[in-house]
Design a protein around this motif. Structure first.
Motif, PDB file in Angstrom:
ATOM      1  N   LEU A 228     -11.253  -0.667  -7.892  1.00 27.67           N
ATOM      2  CA  LEU A 228     -10.798   0.395  -6.963  1.00 27.67           C
ATOM      3  C   LEU A 228      -9.788   0.965  -8.040  1.00 27.67           C
ATOM      4  N   TYR A 229      -8.387   0.606  -8.824  1.00 27.43           N
ATOM      5  CA  TYR A 229      -7.404   1.639  -8.890  1.00 27.43           C
ATOM      6  C   TYR A 229      -7.512   1.342 -10.674  1.00 27.43           C
TER       7      TYR A 229
ATOM      8  N   ASN B  65     -10.071   0.216  -0.195  1.00 21.80           N
ATOM      9  CA  ASN B  65      -8.782  -0.045  -0.319  1.00 21.80           C
ATOM     10  C   ASN B  65      -8.882  -0.897   0.969  1.00 21.80           C
TER      11      ASN B  65
ATOM     12  N   GLN C 109     -10.465  -4.078   0.546  1.00 23.89           N
ATOM     13  CA  GLN C 109      -9.620  -4.417  -0.557  1.00 23.89           C
ATOM     14  C   GLN C 109      -8.124  -6.107   0.091  1.00 23.89           C
ATOM     15  N   SER C 110      -7.207  -4.448   0.754  1.00 25.76           N
ATOM     16  CA  SER C 110      -6.402  -5.516   1.670  1.00 25.76           C
ATOM     17  C   SER C 110      -6.873  -6.417   2.812  1.00 25.76           C
TER      18      SER C 110
ATOM     19  N   SER D   2      -4.477   2.677   3.819  1.00 27.93           N
ATOM     20  CA  SER D   2      -4.638   0.620   3.536  1.00 27.93           C
ATOM     21  C   SER D   2      -3.172   0.609   4.368  1.00 27.93           C
TER      22      SER D   2
ATOM     23  N   SER E 271       2.490   2.097  -2.986  1.00 26.82           N
ATOM     24  CA  SER E 271       0.922   2.866  -4.508  1.00 26.82           C
ATOM     25  C   SER E 271       0.931   3.574  -3.901  1.00 26.82           C
TER      26      SER E 271
ATOM     27  N   ALA F  77       0.787  -1.160  -0.081  1.00 27.84           N
ATOM     28  CA  ALA F  77      -0.045   0.289   0.299  1.00 27.84           C
ATOM     29  C   ALA F  77       1.177   1.410  -0.074  1.00 27.84           C
TER      30      ALA F  77
ATOM     31  N   ALA G 230      -7.027   7.767   0.018  1.00 24.80           N
ATOM     32  CA  ALA G 230      -7.391   6.054   0.455  1.00 24.80           C
ATOM     33  C   ALA G 230      -5.667   4.771   0.667  1.00 24.80           C
ATOM     34  N   ALA G 231      -4.689   5.091  -0.035  1.00 33.32           N
ATOM     35  CA  ALA G 231      -3.336   4.531  -0.200  1.00 33.32           C
ATOM     36  C   ALA G 231      -2.837   4.343   1.413  1.00 33.32           C
TER      37      ALA G 231
END
Length: 459
Positions: free
Chosen positions: A272-273, A355, A358-359, A302, A149, A146, A298-299
């Motif tokens: 999402l990405y 995010n 998903q993580s 995460s 990203s 994360a 969001a990143a």
């Protein structure tokens, strides 16, 4: 190895691994924003220069399962050494490149080396952490992913603002600083000795390569070639004395179900990405700079909460974390389906839920998958798991692109507040429904597994 010493080595290695994963994630994303500049410099189309990114993904996907298989036979410390050195060589070639072809070669060599990192990222938590503490280790690797990203596009923007884009190849060279630490702390464990099935490996690579090309570029001939490669791979693993993948792995029901579920979840998560930047561009008319800024919170969330997710998996169990991740993802997609056209700030806030969810989902899926495999199956099993995740993301990207090409103002969500983003709203609504279905399926699967355990214990 003494348990206390093994635990100390594991804690040291996981910190090094988090830094390695972060740099690897950054390297995968950094070149996306300079494709227009490269197109002008080399007088090539965007489609042609996009091979800087496409070739990286292609080789990375194939290399991931190859290193996973090799980890069943060779020492992990030697594999990561080979991979990182190759990664560094590719970075130097790209840094000194004077043509697009040379830059592409450097990028391909980079990817061939970086593909060793997913194998390391899955095997270190498995080999150096007990199942009760494995979630924490997986959470730290998710944090590194994360972070990479989040800061990759930012670092890329800063570098190209005062230097030539070739200097983007210099940043990944920092990964070589981790090599002495891996050599020091990784043990000499190796899998069982045996021959490496090169025919099986090449047939799998051929299948995956043509499949990804057919998805990203189109063309039925590539899809047909991929199908023929898949048939060759199936025949080979059924007839070889020591196949690349034991057929029993695919007959192992918990693993097979987990792979299918992870494949679908990864495809959904790719929205999402991939879809979110397009939503911010097409509906909210944001510039690339502001799109990047909108994606950063969001990143970062995460990265901050990833370790917490790992701790929850250890303390409350994988089922608890899966349910939490599902709730976050369902809420995210339902909110996007309703409010995606209202405000870019609102989209940025909603993406935090997605995010983080998903993580957490990938932590619990990796943790669950690792517990379904025997030590002999671990390297190739987790390698296949990682490779299928890449394929899922590539296929999902192609599907989303084709759906967005359909122009419509009809919204399936009666609560959608902006008709301009109707197609995005419809996609997000379907994705929310898919996650509800996945959550229900997971509940019944977990209940069935628990009932089976209870029956065995009573017997």
């Amino acid at each position: 190895m003494d348990l206390d010493l093994k635990r100390q080595k594991g804690e040291q290695l996981i910190r090094v691994l988090m830094f390695t994963v972060m740099l690897s994630s950054m390297s995968a994303l950094m070149f996306n924003i300079v494709l227009p500049e490269m197109s002008l410099e080399f007088n090539l189309s965007i489609a042609q220069v996009s091979w800087i990114s496409s070739a990286y993904t292609l080789i990375y996907a194939v290399g991931t399962v190859t290193y996973g298989k090799l980890a069943d036979k060779y020492k992990l410390k030697n594999l990561i050494t080979f991979g990182l050195v190759l990664f560094g060589i590719g970075s130097l070639i790209g840094l000194t490149s004077q043509s697009f072809g040379m830059a592409l070669v450097g990028r391909c060599i980079q990817s061939a080396g970086a593909a060793a990192i997913p194998a390391t990222a899955t095997l270190i938590p498995i080999r150096y952490f007990t199942p009760e503490r494995r979630g924490l280790a997986l959470g730290m690797t998710a944090t590194g992913l994360a972070l990479g990203s989040a800061i990759g596009p930012i670092v890329s923007s800063i570098i190209v603002s005062f230097a030539h884009w070739r200097w983007l190849f210099a940043v990944p060279l920092l990964i070589l600083l981790t090599l002495p630490l891996y050599r020091k702390h990784l043990g000499d464990e190796r899998g069982t000795a045996g021959k490496f099935d090169w025919i099986g490996g090449f047939s799998l690579a051929f299948t995956v390569a043509l499949l990804l090309i057919s998805v990203t570029m189109g063309g039925w001939w590539f899809a047909l070639g991929s199908l023929l490669g898949a048939l060759l791979f199936i025949v080979r693993i059924r007839t070889a004395a020591e196949p690349f993948v034991q057929p029993a792995l695919f007959r192992h029901k918990p693993y097979a179900l987990g792979v299918v579920m992870a494949f679908v979840i990864n495809g959904i998560g790719m929205s999402l990405y991939f879809l979110s930047p397009l939503l911010l561009s097409q509906v909210h008319q944001l510039s690339p700079h502001w799109i990047g800024m909108a994606m950063v919170p969001a990143a970062i969330a995460s990265a901050i909460l990833g370790r917490k997710g790992g701790k929850l998996a250890d303390s409350r169990g994988n089922v608890f974390l899966f349910n939490m991740a599902s709730g976050l993802l369902i809420a995210c997609f339902a909110l996007l389906a309703t409010f995606s056209g209202v405000s870019p700030l609102g989209v940025s806030v909603i993406l935090i839920l997605g995010n983080v969810g998903q993580s957490y989902m990938m932590i619990t899926m990796s943790n669950t998958m690792s517990r379904t495999l025997t030590p002999k199956q671990m390297g190739i099993g987790m390698g296949m798991f990682s490779m299928l995740n890449f394929i899922s993301q590539a296929i999902a990207t192609g599907v989303y692109s084709r759906i967005l090409a359909i122009r419509t103002s009809d919204s399936w969500n009666p609560f959608n507040l902006n008709s301009e983003g109707s197609m995005f709203s419809n996609i997000y609504l379907v994705l929310a429904a898919l996650h509800v279905f996945i959550l229900v399926a997971y509940y019944f699967q977990s209940s069935a597994r628990k009932s089976g355990v209870e029956i065995k214990s009573q017997a």
